[in-house]
Scaffold this motif. Structure first.
Motif, PDB file in Angstrom:
ATOM      1  N   ASN A  58       0.903  -1.265   0.075  1.00  0.00           N
ATOM      2  CA  ASN A  58      -0.062  -0.053   0.181  1.00  0.00           C
ATOM      3  C   ASN A  58       0.768   1.159   0.067  1.00  0.00           C
ATOM      4  O   ASN A  58       0.563   2.437  -0.807  1.00  0.00           O
ATOM      5  CB  ASN A  58      -0.940   0.002   1.085  1.00  0.00           C
ATOM      6  N   LYS A  99       1.925   1.649  -3.444  1.00  0.00           N
ATOM      7  CA  LYS A  99       0.941   1.725  -4.410  1.00  0.00           C
ATOM      8  C   LYS A  99       0.084   3.248  -4.210  1.00  0.00           C
ATOM      9  O   LYS A  99       0.220   3.870  -5.193  1.00  0.00           O
ATOM     10  CB  LYS A  99      -0.260   0.899  -3.905  1.00  0.00           C
ATOM     11  N   PHE A 100      -0.075   3.611  -2.941  1.00  0.00           N
ATOM     12  CA  PHE A 100      -0.595   4.837  -2.688  1.00  0.00           C
ATOM     13  C   PHE A 100       0.413   6.057  -2.797  1.00  0.00           C
ATOM     14  O   PHE A 100       0.413   6.844  -1.725  1.00  0.00           O
ATOM     15  CB  PHE A 100      -1.403   5.050  -1.417  1.00  0.00           C
ATOM     16  N   ASP A 133       4.959   5.670   5.059  1.00  0.00           N
ATOM     17  CA  ASP A 133       5.292   5.940   3.662  1.00  0.00           C
ATOM     18  C   ASP A 133       5.110   7.581   3.254  1.00  0.00           C
ATOM     19  O   ASP A 133       4.791   8.341   4.312  1.00  0.00           O
ATOM     20  CB  ASP A 133       4.132   5.100   2.653  1.00  0.00           C
ATOM     21  N   ILE A 180      -4.180  10.102   4.295  1.00  0.00           N
ATOM     22  CA  ILE A 180      -5.590   9.409   4.405  1.00  0.00           C
ATOM     23  C   ILE A 180      -6.133  10.711   5.419  1.00  0.00           C
ATOM     24  O   ILE A 180      -5.396  11.212   6.246  1.00  0.00           O
ATOM     25  CB  ILE A 180      -5.541   8.225   5.198  1.00  0.00           C
ATOM     26  N   LEU A 237     -11.654   2.336   7.232  1.00  0.00           N
ATOM     27  CA  LEU A 237     -10.456   2.081   6.571  1.00  0.00           C
ATOM     28  C   LEU A 237     -10.164   0.469   6.405  1.00  0.00           C
ATOM     29  O   LEU A 237      -9.796  -0.014   5.605  1.00  0.00           O
ATOM     30  CB  LEU A 237      -9.034   2.763   7.057  1.00  0.00           C
ATOM     31  N   GLN A 259     -13.517  -1.588   1.433  1.00  0.00           N
ATOM     32  CA  GLN A 259     -13.762  -0.141   1.674  1.00  0.00           C
ATOM     33  C   GLN A 259     -12.279   0.441   0.908  1.00  0.00           C
ATOM     34  O   GLN A 259     -11.439   0.161   1.378  1.00  0.00           O
ATOM     35  CB  GLN A 259     -13.836   0.207   3.048  1.00  0.00           C
ATOM     36  N   ARG A 260     -12.872   1.433   0.123  1.00  0.00           N
ATOM     37  CA  ARG A 260     -11.758   1.864  -0.549  1.00  0.00           C
ATOM     38  C   ARG A 260     -11.705   3.525  -0.637  1.00  0.00           C
ATOM     39  O   ARG A 260     -12.998   4.051  -0.640  1.00  0.00           O
ATOM     40  CB  ARG A 260     -11.545   1.539  -2.017  1.00  0.00           C
ATOM     41  N   LEU A 261     -10.828   4.287  -0.688  1.00  0.00           N
ATOM     42  CA  LEU A 261     -10.986   5.711  -0.452  1.00  0.00           C
ATOM     43  C   LEU A 261     -10.651   6.250  -1.853  1.00  0.00           C
ATOM     44  O   LEU A 261     -10.896   7.696  -1.969  1.00  0.00           O
ATOM     45  CB  LEU A 261     -10.251   6.452   0.478  1.00  0.00           C
ATOM     46  N   VAL A 262     -10.093   5.462  -2.685  1.00  0.00           N
ATOM     47  CA  VAL A 262      -9.877   5.924  -4.117  1.00  0.00           C
ATOM     48  C   VAL A 262     -10.524   5.376  -5.121  1.00  0.00           C
ATOM     49  O   VAL A 262     -11.227   4.384  -4.701  1.00  0.00           O
ATOM     50  CB  VAL A 262      -8.151   5.879  -4.417  1.00  0.00           C
ATOM     51  N   GLY A 307      -7.391  -2.155  -6.873  1.00  0.00           N
ATOM     52  CA  GLY A 307      -7.420  -2.878  -5.521  1.00  0.00           C
ATOM     53  C   GLY A 307      -8.676  -3.285  -5.351  1.00  0.00           C
ATOM     54  O   GLY A 307      -9.775  -2.723  -6.055  1.00  0.00           O
ATOM     55  N   ASN A 308      -9.083  -3.927  -4.196  1.00  0.00           N
ATOM     56  CA  ASN A 308     -10.203  -4.345  -4.061  1.00  0.00           C
ATOM     57  C   ASN A 308     -10.750  -4.092  -2.328  1.00  0.00           C
ATOM     58  O   ASN A 308     -11.625  -4.703  -2.176  1.00  0.00           O
ATOM     59  CB  ASN A 308     -10.510  -5.926  -4.345  1.00  0.00           C
ATOM     60  N   GLY A 309      -9.843  -3.351  -1.805  1.00  0.00           N
ATOM     61  CA  GLY A 309     -10.511  -2.945  -0.438  1.00  0.00           C
ATOM     62  C   GLY A 309     -10.411  -4.203   0.676  1.00  0.00           C
ATOM     63  O   GLY A 309     -11.106  -4.070   1.538  1.00  0.00           O
ATOM     64  N   GLY A 361      -7.312  -5.871   1.651  1.00  0.00           N
ATOM     65  CA  GLY A 361      -5.825  -5.543   2.141  1.00  0.00           C
ATOM     66  C   GLY A 361      -5.813  -5.271   3.677  1.00  0.00           C
ATOM     67  O   GLY A 361      -5.412  -6.004   4.537  1.00  0.00           O
ATOM     68  N   LEU A 362      -6.354  -4.286   3.919  1.00  0.00           N
ATOM     69  CA  LEU A 362      -6.392  -3.794   5.232  1.00  0.00           C
ATOM     70  C   LEU A 362      -7.199  -4.482   6.233  1.00  0.00           C
ATOM     71  O   LEU A 362      -7.023  -4.698   7.530  1.00  0.00           O
ATOM     72  CB  LEU A 362      -6.657  -1.968   5.339  1.00  0.00           C
TER      73      LEU A 362
HETATM   74  P1  ADP Z   1      -6.884  -1.753  -1.712  1.00  0.00           P
HETATM   75  O1  ADP Z   1      -5.393  -1.300  -1.503  1.00  0.00           O
HETATM   76  O2  ADP Z   1      -6.895  -2.804  -2.280  1.00  0.00           O
HETATM   77  O3  ADP Z   1      -7.591  -0.537  -2.078  1.00  0.00           O
HETATM   78  P2  ADP Z   1      -6.957  -1.917   1.238  1.00  0.00           P
HETATM   79  O4  ADP Z   1      -7.891  -2.462   2.019  1.00  0.00           O
HETATM   80  O5  ADP Z   1      -5.422  -2.413   0.999  1.00  0.00           O
HETATM   81  O6  ADP Z   1      -7.589  -2.023  -0.260  1.00  0.00           O
HETATM   82  O7  ADP Z   1      -7.018  -0.155   1.298  1.00  0.00           O
HETATM   83  C1  ADP Z   1      -8.254   0.425   1.283  1.00  0.00           C
HETATM   84  C2  ADP Z   1      -8.070   1.838   1.121  1.00  0.00           C
HETATM   85  O8  ADP Z   1      -7.336   2.421   2.031  1.00  0.00           O
HETATM   86  C3  ADP Z   1      -7.288   1.999  -0.175  1.00  0.00           C
HETATM   87  O9  ADP Z   1      -8.266   2.010  -1.191  1.00  0.00           O
HETATM   88  C4  ADP Z   1      -6.971   3.510   0.091  1.00  0.00           C
HETATM   89  O10 ADP Z   1      -8.014   4.518  -0.081  1.00  0.00           O
HETATM   90  C5  ADP Z   1      -6.583   3.553   1.529  1.00  0.00           C
HETATM   91  N1  ADP Z   1      -5.178   3.445   1.529  1.00  0.00           N
HETATM   92  C6  ADP Z   1      -4.586   2.242   2.083  1.00  0.00           C
HETATM   93  N2  ADP Z   1      -3.447   2.301   2.358  1.00  0.00           N
HETATM   94  C7  ADP Z   1      -2.914   3.662   2.123  1.00  0.00           C
HETATM   95  C8  ADP Z   1      -1.903   4.394   2.145  1.00  0.00           C
HETATM   96  N3  ADP Z   1      -0.885   3.837   2.433  1.00  0.00           N
HETATM   97  N4  ADP Z   1      -1.779   5.592   1.474  1.00  0.00           N
HETATM   98  C9  ADP Z   1      -3.060   6.235   1.374  1.00  0.00           C
HETATM   99  N5  ADP Z   1      -4.161   5.453   1.244  1.00  0.00           N
HETATM  100  C10 ADP Z   1      -4.126   4.291   1.623  1.00  0.00           C
END
Ligand code: ADP
Length: 854
Positions: free
Chosen positions: A742, A745-746, A772, A777, A785, A790-793, A800-802, A804-805
């Motif tokens: 992440n 990626k972000f 990072d 966020i 989160l 749940q995704r913020l982007v 991504g599919n939300g 991971g976290l």
């Molecule tokens: P994905 O990575 O597949 O979108 P995650 O569950 O890993 O799903 O993350 C959920 C959301 O949290 C991401 O879509 C993103 O919006 C936000 N996010 C996670 N990690 C970071 C990060 N390191 N920096 C900024 N936003 C993050």
């Protein structure tokens, strides 16, 4: 009771000291007797030793004198013989000088001279060759030469030899030992002409020995210088005239060889082994020696007899003194014992009086004795003090009229009603718990008293009143009663049950206790506490609580207890020991009804179990569903791909794009399903936790991301040493892989992505942080989160599919840990993961470490 007047300090009791006196007397007596006996024995020993010395000196003088007499006698004998020899020699030499020897004349001379020596065996004249020339007529003479005889040789060789006495020889004819005495004959020119000699038997010299008074064992001996004995005489053994028959004693040998003239000596005789005191004496100039000896047994016989007598008398004296001392000592002891018995009787009486005085004087209670008329006959210091009397006041006063005339309410107190007065007449003991005595100054003093009879020879002669001031005690009791009432109220209104237990028996309980268990206080009083337990086993286990209390610890437990109606109730029970003096008095138990809480907890536990069950079912469903869903999805995408291939060339750009979207959608959905499947599998690790090296986990996670890292030229740095901790290796690898991925990626478009890993220690946990420099966020998004999908982007921006976290949180919680984020939009984010150091034993770890975002 006179002692009452004397101050206590003067009452030191004179303890008897008789045993010491008695010991001293015995010691002096024994010492005196010992000294006098020693003195007498000393004197006796001294006089005996002096007597012994005297006897010895006497013996020495006697032997010396006798030896002198003997010497003179022997010298006289030898001198006489020598005179004879010299006369003969002169005659021979005269005739020789006159021209020749007239044999007849010579022999006549010889005969005449010989007659003068009674023990002589005949005078002889010998020529230079040793041949006898003349002899006394009638004496048988051998014609053999005597030239080889030692005495002859000596005379021949030594013109100055003088009188020569031969060694003794045994005369066979005479059957006696004899010696020869010779004188040399000289020619007119001085040359050797032979000798004149005479043989004389030894007893000639020694017959005078027998005349000496030497006692039964005395002995006289004559020795030559060989040394060889010539003759010996002893009263017991008679004469011994046998040369060489006795060996000289060592002492004698020394004296002879030292050529001493005379000397006393002490020796054991070589002849008969008798110890004698000798006088040694050389006989004139002749090689002859005399020893005159007195036997010790002889000359000490008298002394010894006297000595034995004196010793006997001394022993008798000592025995007599010891006996006398014993008798004296015994009678002294008897007298002492008698006086001691007398004194100890006196002492005991004094002691008893002393004690009773002491008790009276030191008693805290007032003590007052009255006669039948009520007049005071004795009174102690405490009584005087309580009644406000001076030290000499009281005796003779009427007790009732002075101190007891009115009741506490002011009404008059008749003498005939006074308990002390009554006791002085009927002898009955009376106790009064609360009354007043009146002080000298008219103020009342509250007292409790006892009246007891004083008897003398069974007859009542008065009464004694023992009283104490109970003013303070009454006050105390009153205030105590008030306090008790207060306490009772408090305890009765208490919301908890309180019970006082002794030996597992309920001694006391408050009202609430009865309410809680459904008993009346009377029903519980003095009952075994087993009535509150649900089973006999539970009652047995209850003993543990007492054990804990006995070790000085408080005891608290939660337990199901039984009420009177048989229903159960949950109680929180705390106990505390109540010590009484040095032993354990009892224990206080506080009961709190926690049934409601327990019920709520039970509901909660049931719900939690249900939830867990549902979760499991859900996971099962997700697993099955996702597994089964993938099949039709694969069909959709593969048939779409097939359609696209068949219609290749016939499709326009839009159609191709649509099919592409459809295939892509199906693939994404498949990816989501796979991820979901993985998510549902978290926490299903059948192996269990083991010690995991977080460093290895981290390196592996970074390694897995190598392509992604190099694609965007990212920098991943591990800044801290990473610990070992209990966990599931594959899950932790996935957790950190997701966070690092992440972070890359972000990333922000304008800078090179940098991911930093740090680790710090907290008391319970390791906190691993992944930071990072990405897009960051907004705080408002923190709550959602970590939820699934749940995704913020947007997907277009960041794929991504939300999940991971959500997976990260599930893994952290599976480790009894938690995860949270700190972030600033446009600057970067830090994800913190707390992982416990020790393996957790709690089943409800999720509630203990709730995942929370600050
Ligand atoms: P994905 O990575 O597949 O979108 P995650 O569950 O890993 O799903 O993350 C959920 C959301 O949290 C991401 O879509 C993103 O919006 C936000 N996010 C996670 N990690 C970071 C990060 N390191 N920096 C900024 N936003 C993050």
């Amino acid at each position: 009771m006179r002692g009452l007047m004397s101050p206590i300090s003067a009452m030191t009791f004179p303890w008897p000291r008789r045993p010491i006196l008695s010991q001293r007397f015995s010691r002096v007596l024994i010492l005196g007797v010992l000294l006098s006996d020693l003195f007498i024995a000393g004197i006796v020993a001294l006089s005996l030793s002096q007597g012994l010395v005297q006897e010895r000196n006497q013996a020495e003088v006697t032997t010396d004198n006798l030896s002198k007499v003997l010497e003179e006698s022997i010298i006289g004998l030898i001198g006489g013989i020598d005179l004879t020899l010299l006369s003969v020699r002169d005659e021979v030499e005269r005739q020789e000088a006159a021209g020749g020897i007239d044999a007849k004349a010579i022999e006549a001379v010889l005969a005449r001279q010989d007659a003068r020596i009674p023990g002589a065996l005949g005078l002889r004249v010998v020529d230079a060759q040793g041949v006898i020339r003349h002899a006394v007529t009638g004496v048988v003479v051998s014609q053999a030469s005597i030239a080889d005889r030692p005495q002859f040789i000596r005379m021949r060789d030594d013109p100055q030899a003088g009188l020569v006495i031969s060694k003794p020889v045994f005369g066979r004819a005479a059957q006696k030992w004899m010696v020869t005495l010779s004188r040399r004959l000289d020619n007119p020119d001085g040359t050797f002409a032979g000798d004149v000699h005479v043989a004389v038997t030894l007893d000639y010299f020694t017959k005078s020995f027998a005349a000496l008074q030497l006692g039964p064992q005395g002995a006289v001996s004559l020795w030559d210088d060989s040394p060889s004995i010539l003759a010996r005489y002893s009263a017991a053994g008679g004469f011994l005239n046998q040369a060489g028959s006795v060996t000289p004693s060592r002492e004698l040998l020394d004296l002879i060889t030292s050529k001493a003239a005379s000397s006393p000596y002490l020796a054991t005789s070589g002849a008969d082994g008798v110890a004698r005191r000798f006088a040694f004496r050389k006989v004139g100039d002749y090689p002859l020696y005399l020893t005159v000896g007195l036997a010790e047994d002889d000359y000490l016989a008298d002394w010894r007899r006297d000595a034995w007598r004196m010793i006997g008398l001394t022993v008798l004296f000592i025995l007599a003194t010891v006996l006398a001392a014993r008798i004296l000592l015994r009678s002294w002891r008897h007298r002492l014992e008698y006086t001691a018995a007398l004194e100890s009787a006196k002492t005991a009486a004094e002691e008893a009086r002393y004690r009773s005085d002491l008790i009276l004087a030191s008693a805290g209670e007032g003590i007052c004795g009255v006669d039948p008329q009520g007049s005071i006959v004795f009174v102690n210091a405490a009584a005087r003090e309580m009644l406000g009397w001076a030290a000499d006041e009281g005796i003779g006063l009427n007790l009732h009229q002075t101190t007891h005339h009115h009741h506490a309410d002011g009404s008059e107190y008749a003498l005939c009603d006074c308990p002390t007065f009554k006791t002085a007449h009927d002898g009955e003991t009376r106790h009064v718990a609360d009354d007043v005595f009146w002080r000298k100054d008219g103020t009342p003093v509250r007292v409790a008293f006892t009246a007891a009879a004083i008897r003398k020879d069974r007859e009542i002669v008065g009464a004694v009143t023992i009283f104490r001031d109970i003013t303070d005690q009454r006050h105390l009791q009153d205030s105590l009663r008030e306090k008790m009432l207060e306490l009772d109220t408090i305890l009765d209104n208490s919301s908890v049950g309180i019970s006082y237990v002794k030996d597992r028996r309920q001694v006391w309980a408050n009202r609430r206790m009865g309410e809680m268990f459904g008993y009346s206080l009377e029903e519980m009083a003095d009952q075994s506490t087993s009535m509150f337990y649900t089973t006999p086993e539970a009652y047995e286990r209850g003993a543990d609580g007492y054990q804990t209390l006995a070790q000085g610890e408080r005891f608290t437990t939660e337990q199901e207890m039984r009420r009177r109606d048989g229903s159960h109730v949950w109680m929180r029970i705390s106990g505390k020991l109540i010590p009484s003096g040095h032993s354990i008095g009892g224990s206080i138990w506080v009961f709190e009804d926690i049934s409601d809480r327990r019920r709520a907890e039970e509901v909660q536990a049931r719900n939690a179990a249900m939830l867990a069950q549902k979760n499991q079912e859900l996971e099962q469903f997700a697993y099955v569903a996702s597994h089964d869903l993938r099949q039709p999805l694969r069909m959709v995408s593969s048939y779409l791909t097939l359609i696209e291939r068949r219609l290749a060339g016939r499709l326009d750009d839009d159609e191709r794009l649509f099919i592409g979207f459809a295939v892509d959608g199906a693939k994404r959905m498949d990816r989501m399903i796979v991820d979901l499947l993985d998510y549902s599998r978290i926490g299903r690790d059948p192996v269990g936790k083991s010690m995991i090296s977080l460093e290895e986990v981290m390196l592996s996670a970074i390694g897995n991301l190598e392509a992604a890292i190099s694609d965007v030229d990212a920098v991943v740095t591990v800044r801290s040493a990473l610990p070992e901790l209990p966990g599931y290796g594959s899950e932790l690898e996935r957790l950190f892989q997701n966070l690092i991925a992440n972070g890359i990626k972000f990333r922000a478009a304008d800078r090179r992505p940098e991911v930093t890993i740090l680790c710090r220690e907290e008391p319970q946990d390791w906190i691993v942080s992944v930071s990072d420099n990405g897009i960051g966020i907004a705080p408002k998004d923190y709550p959602r989160l970590f939820a699934v999908f749940q995704r913020l982007v947007s997907q277009e921006q960041y794929q991504g599919n939300g999940i991971g976290l959500a997976a990260c949180r599930k893994i952290a919680e599976h480790h009894d840990g938690r995860i949270w984020v700190e972030s600033e939009v446009g600057t970067g984010s830090t994800f913190h993961v707390a992982l416990p150091k020790a393996p957790s034993n709690y089943c409800d770890s999720a509630s203990k470490h709730p995942a929370k975002a600050p």
